[in-house]
Design a protein around this motif. Structure first.
Motif, PDB file in Angstrom:
ATOM      1  N   THR A 152       0.846  -1.197   0.000  1.00 22.51           N
ATOM      2  CA  THR A 152       0.000   0.000   0.000  1.00 22.51           C
ATOM      3  C   THR A 152       0.886   1.252   0.000  1.00 22.51           C
ATOM      4  N   ASP A 153       0.329   2.358  -0.474  1.00 24.51           N
ATOM      5  CA  ASP A 153       1.087   3.609  -0.521  1.00 24.51           C
ATOM      6  C   ASP A 153       1.410   4.199   0.852  1.00 24.51           C
ATOM      7  N   PRO A 154       0.449   4.281   1.771  1.00 25.22           N
ATOM      8  CA  PRO A 154       0.803   4.922   3.046  1.00 25.22           C
ATOM      9  C   PRO A 154       1.956   4.219   3.750  1.00 25.22           C
ATOM     10  N   GLU A 155       2.006   2.900   3.663  1.00 23.55           N
ATOM     11  CA  GLU A 155       3.069   2.183   4.372  1.00 23.55           C
ATOM     12  C   GLU A 155       4.448   2.494   3.805  1.00 23.55           C
TER      13      GLU A 155
ATOM     14  N   MET B  81       5.386   5.070   2.118  1.00 21.52           N
ATOM     15  CA  MET B  81       5.734   6.477   2.351  1.00 21.52           C
ATOM     16  C   MET B  81       6.195   6.689   3.795  1.00 21.52           C
ATOM     17  N   MET B  82       5.509   6.058   4.740  1.00 25.92           N
ATOM     18  CA  MET B  82       5.927   6.195   6.140  1.00 25.92           C
ATOM     19  C   MET B  82       7.317   5.595   6.346  1.00 25.92           C
TER      20      MET B  82
ATOM     21  N   ARG C  28       9.950   8.014   4.762  1.00 29.75           N
ATOM     22  CA  ARG C  28      10.161   9.221   5.578  1.00 29.75           C
ATOM     23  C   ARG C  28      10.897   8.909   6.871  1.00 29.75           C
ATOM     24  N   LEU C  29      10.677   7.721   7.401  1.00 29.99           N
ATOM     25  CA  LEU C  29      11.336   7.360   8.666  1.00 29.99           C
ATOM     26  C   LEU C  29      12.845   7.467   8.516  1.00 29.99           C
TER      27      LEU C  29
ATOM     28  N   PHE D 223       6.687   9.956  -3.221  1.00 32.79           N
ATOM     29  CA  PHE D 223       5.635  10.679  -2.482  1.00 32.79           C
ATOM     30  C   PHE D 223       4.634  11.421  -3.356  1.00 32.79           C
ATOM     31  N   ASP D 224       5.043  11.759  -4.577  1.00 33.22           N
ATOM     32  CA  ASP D 224       4.308  12.732  -5.374  1.00 33.22           C
ATOM     33  C   ASP D 224       3.782  12.044  -6.623  1.00 33.22           C
TER      34      ASP D 224
ATOM     35  N   ARG E  74       3.127   6.200  -7.382  1.00 30.05           N
ATOM     36  CA  ARG E  74       4.324   6.420  -6.587  1.00 30.05           C
ATOM     37  C   ARG E  74       5.241   5.197  -6.761  1.00 30.05           C
TER      38      ARG E  74
END
Lengths: 344, 344, 344
Positions: C215-218, C220-221, C224-225, C234-235, C244
């Motif tokens: 999934t995208d949110p995972e 991305m998190m 960023r970490l 991200f974009d 993405r």
């Protein structure tokens, strides 16, 4: 291709009396607490504030939410108990014992206490009593769970059925009251609501009002946090509908967090009397919660009372649980019967 | 069904001079810092590295990002201030005071400092001055916020209007400079950019270039982390368009993290002069950020300068803010006027 | 609009022998460990349990997963190495040295060790040797990476080509064995599998069975970490397909976590011999993993053996890697060649 992977136990692998020592003990930390906060948004002051939880003490964070204990222990059992499970059938005799702190390492063992093959000859029911411990021998949680497990070989002979005699409800006088619990100067304003133990009456129903629409990344992160490896939670190819099945414990934690609104002072979980994951939950479902007061009891601590509650997570109306046929309504996801401690 | 849930305050429940002591104080931890890192990806060295933040000191993690303080305090106020709010209208006189450390417990109080019923008789504006504190009496943040709140009963009489006289900008000499801030040997290479306080000129506009496309799970996790319970952020049935409205603070943190690219040395927030959530943000929006230098000032610490900045989060072009009618362009999401500290 | 933002280095900005001191050192914490747990679900007991990792010792959490070291160091290098990179071409000579603890601050430097302009005149290949350190001078990881980087100006003259001579495999006797590693009383039951170092044979292929849908949110998190700022992650407007691109390290960590099932005792990473991100990964892809035993070696510690493994992440069948043309199959995402330590 070699077979070093763990295929899990099948029904015929279990024996009554068998002890399963579960792998990968887990050290829980402040980081887990923050993840839990981000996933569910709980506000119970005993877990939100060290100053509220332990006035005057110098501790870095409060003792951890009882459901963090539950999920961690449950996760340990999955590879040995439910990897080949068809259904998670029920819980009984759950008791929260010593509360855990950040830095504690939780390990778990289970004893097989019942076995019964189903009449179809393809599956059977396995009952286990699981105990979570910290510091080698301090129990933090015990509960009975039973699951329906596939047989590896339908031709394997059925074992002599053993069905354990389980208590319908944990008796109030068997609840473990934390020795260090001091609610003599409990601050109801900081806790968020004025309702004391004595303000709740048996039969009362509380609509917790707020709703949350579920997403896939959140339940996957929750499920991994507890090292729960059941593949239906992660792999869209594991089910014909292409959806991920949400871990039942995710719904328990979400409903518990929603129940703050009306039960802000039900700070600690004391026991799980029974529980049913009535219907599966999926991303996109909007979940609400309601509670029913089932019983009330004093405890040996004059500042602490016990309340037996039914916590229901639902996609439908508050108060609705079963249809005319006695079965759970299709919109009901969780029916959890538990004891909580509130200030008197 | 009983009414133990919190319906929130309505306009006629507020009185000028009323003190609201907000519930559920919150102990912030290293875990919150990691969640914040995962959600926004900040790189400001004062919060990324203990060795940069406190050379020679033995500390486990740096003092926390000022926006963690802001979100935690803001979250505390939601159940008492904005549960029945129609709109979050503005901020003023925000000052960051003592900086928080992991392990600090943040609590918050608000004083009602203004009230004015709207001419439609259905809503009114409430001004509150909120203070966040740690260790019982050390203030960490104060700010004024005003919101439009529904009346419970349109027939309730209007209060005598009281409109507070608020400063347009926090004066530079009122900014709180942390006593332990030592930038005498500031390492610009490790901070990521060479630009000092004196390199920025009033009127200068900086395009922060990078963009981030928003998702629902991320803003929900952020919003729960701060115990912000406003239901429009979580429940797709709460709005006619079936979308979740993103917490305005999520956009503030995202824009601030993007602003590193060009403002890497704007390490600390000193004040919030004004702020407008110009348009709502939703999952799927791709957000960029740009800044305008509004003012510059020395401080009493020769190694520290103050820069007054406009931080804009937008779905559109850098530099574009308002249309010919003077209103915010529809693609602008945030217009934040703040003071930051930079090394000289 | 001013140009204070970092445009990144272009091919002609690099010189052989140049030392890049990367910005924003990062203090890693227990919170990062919990995020890592939630994102990937690892179960390796050396990182899951303090009691398993350091029997008898009083430590709050185990030393951190070697991939946390890798991602943190890698993230530091992105703004200086790969902001204008077209492709991440390979890894070599990676060695894990001292293991990191929560509270350590990781910084990184890179030396340019090779340069070669491509025949199209528009891009070139840059080789860097990167070193991560803690406590000012203790190396925790070193590796060589090479990337294809755009030229700012196609007319810029090509540098004299320097192609470093890199080892195909880190020799077994160059692996760093942690001095404090004590596996004399290793508990295979708690680790989750009975397979010792000697149970694996060269040529053996292990299908790790489980799958995870991305999934995208995972991702991305995760990205960023580690303060990795590459915008394609991200974009959605950064690529013509509106998708993405997932950070390659996300796939490494996911595959490593999946490999527990069959390699539960491959507790520590010792070296990265080679690695290819064979095809891009996107949200919606369901990833599985398989391993091949490439080599085996004893170490100077009689309780510790080294195993050289190929770890493949794929959307397809276990065991399938390259087509008849010798190229990676389109469903293969990752081909990682590494050394791990297992108990003997």
């Amino acid at each position: 291709m070699t077979s070093k992977t763990n295929a899990g136990y099948f029904f015929e692998d279990y024996r009554v009396g068998q002890i399963l020592r579960h792998a990968t003990p887990r050290t829980v930390t402040q980081g887990d607490v923050a993840m839990y906060q981000a996933l569910y948004g709980p506000r119970f002051a005993m877990h939100s504030s060290t100053e509220f939880a332990s006035p005057g003490a110098v501790i870095q964070i409060p003792k951890l939410d009882d459901l963090i204990t539950f999920h961690t222990v449950f996760g340990k059992t999955v590879p040995d108990i439910s990897l080949n499970a068809v259904a998670n059938l029920g819980y009984a005799e759950g008791r929260f014992l010593e509360r855990i702190e950040a830095g504690d390492t939780i390990s778990a063992t289970s004893e097989v206490i019942g076995l019964k093959e189903n009449s179809n000859g393809k599956t059977g029911i396995v009952w286990v009593r699981t105990t979570g411990i910290v510091h080698s021998d301090i129990p933090v949680l015990e509960y009975v769970r039973w699951v329906m497990v596939r047989k590896r070989d339908a031709a394997a002979p059925a074992p002599t059925p053993v069905v354990p005699d389980l208590a319908k409800v944990v008796p109030a006088d068997a609840l473990h009251i934390p020795e260090d619990l001091d609610w003599s100067a409990y601050d109801f304003a900081l806790a968020g609501e004025p309702h004391r133990h004595g303000d709740y009456t048996v039969g009362e129903i509380i609509d917790h009002v707020d709703g949350v629409t579920l997403t896939d990344p959140e339940h996957m992160m929750a499920t991994r946090l507890w090292q729960n490896t059941a593949k239906v939670h992660f792999d869209v190819t594991a089910r014909p509908d292409g959806k991920r099945l949400i871990y039942g414990g995710h719904i328990i934690s979400l409903a518990r967090a929603l129940s703050f609104n009306g039960l802000a002072n039900a700070q600690l979980l004391a026991a799980i009397n029974a529980g049913a994951h009535a219907n599966p939950a999926m991303a996109g479902d909007t979940i609400r919660a309601w509670s029913e007061v089932l019983d009330t009891a004093p405890t040996s601590n004059p500042h602490v009372g016990a309340l037996r509650l039914r916590l229901v997570a639902t996609k439908g109306e508050a108060g609705a649980l079963r249809g005319e046929d006695g079965k759970y309504l299709p919109e009901v996801l969780l029916d959890l019967d538990y004891w909580a401690f509130l200030p008197t």
